[in-house]
Design a protein around this motif. Sequence first.
Motif, PDB file in Angstrom:
ATOM      1  N   LYS A  36      -5.367  -3.617   2.311  1.00  0.00           N
ATOM      2  CA  LYS A  36      -4.273  -4.379   2.929  1.00  0.00           C
ATOM      3  C   LYS A  36      -3.449  -3.505   3.867  1.00  0.00           C
ATOM      4  CE  LYS A  36      -0.073  -6.903   1.738  1.00  0.00           C
ATOM      5  NZ  LYS A  36       0.749  -7.400   0.624  1.00  0.00           N
ATOM      6  N   GLU A  37      -3.093  -2.302   3.428  1.00  0.00           N
ATOM      7  CA  GLU A  37      -2.250  -1.428   4.246  1.00  0.00           C
ATOM      8  C   GLU A  37      -2.910  -1.062   5.567  1.00  0.00           C
ATOM      9  OE1 GLU A  37       0.955  -0.965   3.625  1.00  0.00           O
ATOM     10  OE2 GLU A  37       0.573  -2.256   1.902  1.00  0.00           O
ATOM     11  N   SER A  38      -4.206  -0.890   5.557  1.00  0.00           N
ATOM     12  CA  SER A  38      -4.924  -0.583   6.786  1.00  0.00           C
ATOM     13  C   SER A  38      -4.861  -1.745   7.771  1.00  0.00           C
ATOM     14  CB  SER A  38      -6.383  -0.244   6.463  1.00  0.00           C
ATOM     15  OG  SER A  38      -7.108  -0.025   7.636  1.00  0.00           O
ATOM     16  N   ILE A  39      -5.022  -2.955   7.261  1.00  0.00           N
ATOM     17  CA  ILE A  39      -4.929  -4.148   8.110  1.00  0.00           C
ATOM     18  C   ILE A  39      -3.530  -4.276   8.686  1.00  0.00           C
ATOM     19  CG2 ILE A  39      -4.965  -6.686   8.098  1.00  0.00           C
ATOM     20  CD1 ILE A  39      -7.193  -6.449   5.946  1.00  0.00           C
ATOM     21  N   VAL A  40      -2.525  -4.167   7.817  1.00  0.00           N
ATOM     22  CA  VAL A  40      -1.134  -4.300   8.254  1.00  0.00           C
ATOM     23  C   VAL A  40      -0.794  -3.238   9.301  1.00  0.00           C
ATOM     24  CG1 VAL A  40       1.270  -4.100   7.481  1.00  0.00           C
ATOM     25  CG2 VAL A  40      -0.369  -5.445   6.145  1.00  0.00           C
ATOM     26  N   LYS A  41      -1.211  -1.999   9.061  1.00  0.00           N
ATOM     27  CA  LYS A  41      -0.924  -0.903   9.993  1.00  0.00           C
ATOM     28  C   LYS A  41      -1.605  -1.116  11.346  1.00  0.00           C
ATOM     29  CE  LYS A  41      -1.405   4.081  10.487  1.00  0.00           C
ATOM     30  NZ  LYS A  41      -1.939   5.306   9.888  1.00  0.00           N
ATOM     31  N   THR A  42      -2.875  -1.501  11.312  1.00  0.00           N
ATOM     32  CA  THR A  42      -3.611  -1.717  12.562  1.00  0.00           C
ATOM     33  C   THR A  42      -2.988  -2.837  13.379  1.00  0.00           C
ATOM     34  OG1 THR A  42      -5.681  -0.933  11.594  1.00  0.00           O
ATOM     35  CG2 THR A  42      -5.856  -2.328  13.551  1.00  0.00           C
ATOM     36  N   LEU A  43      -2.660  -3.939  12.723  1.00  0.00           N
ATOM     37  CA  LEU A  43      -2.094  -5.067  13.462  1.00  0.00           C
ATOM     38  C   LEU A  43      -0.660  -4.805  13.907  1.00  0.00           C
ATOM     39  CD1 LEU A  43      -3.722  -8.074  11.596  1.00  0.00           C
ATOM     40  CD2 LEU A  43      -4.394  -6.986  13.743  1.00  0.00           C
ATOM     41  N   LYS A  44       0.076  -4.043  13.121  1.00  0.00           N
ATOM     42  CA  LYS A  44       1.436  -3.679  13.532  1.00  0.00           C
ATOM     43  C   LYS A  44       1.409  -2.808  14.779  1.00  0.00           C
ATOM     44  CE  LYS A  44       5.803  -1.965  11.800  1.00  0.00           C
ATOM     45  NZ  LYS A  44       6.534  -1.426  10.659  1.00  0.00           N
ATOM     46  N   SER A  45       0.362  -1.985  14.919  1.00  0.00           N
ATOM     47  CA  SER A  45       0.258  -1.090  16.080  1.00  0.00           C
ATOM     48  C   SER A  45       0.155  -1.848  17.400  1.00  0.00           C
ATOM     49  CB  SER A  45      -0.929  -0.137  15.926  1.00  0.00           C
ATOM     50  OG  SER A  45      -2.160  -0.795  16.169  1.00  0.00           O
ATOM     51  N   VAL A  46      -0.246  -3.120  17.340  1.00  0.00           N
ATOM     52  CA  VAL A  46      -0.313  -3.936  18.562  1.00  0.00           C
ATOM     53  C   VAL A  46       0.708  -5.075  18.530  1.00  0.00           C
ATOM     54  CG1 VAL A  46      -2.672  -3.336  19.213  1.00  0.00           C
ATOM     55  CG2 VAL A  46      -2.289  -5.243  17.647  1.00  0.00           C
ATOM     56  N   GLY A  47       1.686  -4.963  17.626  1.00  0.00           N
ATOM     57  CA  GLY A  47       2.812  -5.886  17.653  1.00  0.00           C
ATOM     58  C   GLY A  47       2.769  -7.080  16.713  1.00  0.00           C
ATOM     59  N   PHE A  48       1.784  -7.146  15.825  1.00  0.00           N
ATOM     60  CA  PHE A  48       1.694  -8.285  14.911  1.00  0.00           C
ATOM     61  C   PHE A  48       2.182  -7.910  13.526  1.00  0.00           C
ATOM     62  CE2 PHE A  48      -1.808  -9.139  17.953  1.00  0.00           C
ATOM     63  CZ  PHE A  48      -1.320 -10.323  18.483  1.00  0.00           C
ATOM     64  N   TYR A  50       2.766  -9.633   9.419  1.00  0.00           N
ATOM     65  CA  TYR A  50       2.358 -10.714   8.530  1.00  0.00           C
ATOM     66  C   TYR A  50       3.567 -11.533   8.114  1.00  0.00           C
ATOM     67  CZ  TYR A  50       0.354 -13.187   4.555  1.00  0.00           C
ATOM     68  OH  TYR A  50      -0.061 -14.160   3.675  1.00  0.00           O
ATOM     69  N   ASN A  51       3.446 -12.854   8.220  1.00  0.00           N
ATOM     70  CA  ASN A  51       4.481 -13.772   7.776  1.00  0.00           C
ATOM     71  C   ASN A  51       3.925 -14.524   6.573  1.00  0.00           C
ATOM     72  OD1 ASN A  51       5.906 -16.284   7.429  1.00  0.00           O
ATOM     73  ND2 ASN A  51       6.873 -15.905   9.407  1.00  0.00           N
ATOM     74  N   PRO A  52       4.386 -14.201   5.346  1.00  0.00           N
ATOM     75  CA  PRO A  52       3.825 -14.844   4.154  1.00  0.00           C
ATOM     76  C   PRO A  52       4.115 -16.343   4.076  1.00  0.00           C
ATOM     77  CG  PRO A  52       5.542 -13.272   3.545  1.00  0.00           C
ATOM     78  CD  PRO A  52       5.337 -13.167   5.028  1.00  0.00           C
ATOM     79  N   GLN A  53       5.234 -16.786   4.625  1.00  0.00           N
ATOM     80  CA  GLN A  53       5.534 -18.220   4.607  1.00  0.00           C
ATOM     81  C   GLN A  53       4.538 -19.020   5.444  1.00  0.00           C
ATOM     82  OE1 GLN A  53       8.089 -15.902   5.172  1.00  0.00           O
ATOM     83  NE2 GLN A  53       8.721 -16.035   3.027  1.00  0.00           N
ATOM     84  N   ARG A  54       4.110 -18.454   6.542  1.00  0.00           N
ATOM     85  CA  ARG A  54       3.127 -19.114   7.405  1.00  0.00           C
ATOM     86  C   ARG A  54       1.701 -18.667   7.107  1.00  0.00           C
ATOM     87  NH1 ARG A  54       5.015 -21.529  12.450  1.00  0.00           N
ATOM     88  NH2 ARG A  54       7.261 -21.575  12.377  1.00  0.00           N
ATOM     89  N   ASN A  55       1.573 -17.632   6.275  1.00  0.00           N
ATOM     90  CA  ASN A  55       0.277 -17.067   5.920  1.00  0.00           C
ATOM     91  C   ASN A  55      -0.545 -16.712   7.152  1.00  0.00           C
ATOM     92  OD1 ASN A  55      -1.693 -16.137   4.102  1.00  0.00           O
ATOM     93  ND2 ASN A  55      -2.803 -18.060   4.211  1.00  0.00           N
ATOM     94  N   ARG A  56       0.086 -15.952   8.020  1.00  0.00           N
ATOM     95  CA  ARG A  56      -0.599 -15.518   9.234  1.00  0.00           C
ATOM     96  C   ARG A  56       0.121 -14.333   9.848  1.00  0.00           C
ATOM     97  NH1 ARG A  56       0.792 -19.463  14.272  1.00  0.00           N
ATOM     98  NH2 ARG A  56       0.007 -17.639  15.324  1.00  0.00           N
ATOM     99  N   PHE A  57      -0.612 -13.615  10.684  1.00  0.00           N
ATOM    100  CA  PHE A  57      -0.007 -12.558  11.491  1.00  0.00           C
ATOM    101  C   PHE A  57       0.445 -13.187  12.792  1.00  0.00           C
ATOM    102  CE2 PHE A  57      -2.354  -9.929   8.573  1.00  0.00           C
ATOM    103  CZ  PHE A  57      -1.580  -8.793   8.466  1.00  0.00           C
ATOM    104  N   TRP A  58       1.592 -12.708  13.281  1.00  0.00           N
ATOM    105  CA  TRP A  58       2.080 -13.144  14.595  1.00  0.00           C
ATOM    106  C   TRP A  58       3.087 -12.197  15.126  1.00  0.00           C
ATOM    107  CZ3 TRP A  58       5.712 -17.893  14.759  1.00  0.00           C
ATOM    108  CH2 TRP A  58       6.630 -17.848  13.740  1.00  0.00           C
TER     109      TRP A  58
END
Length: 58
Positions: A36-48, A50-58
């Motif tokens: 999970k941390e790898s996914i979150v870190k990679t996507l955060k590096s390009v500005g995304f 995770y929003n748990p209420q919407r269950n999606r990255f944005w």
Amino acid sequence: MILPEEPMMLYSFINTKLRDSYPSLDALCADMDVDKESIVKTLKSVGFVYNPQRNRFW
């Protein structure tokens, strides 16, 4: 499972899986045996983030 390495491809892949198959990022990571941390870190590096209420990255 091997995830896409390119951040935009990973974003699309993860959001599709979350939309179609999983109620949360934790459930996706547990079922697919991915870090999970790898996914979150990679996507955060390009500005995304995770929003748990919407269950999606944005």
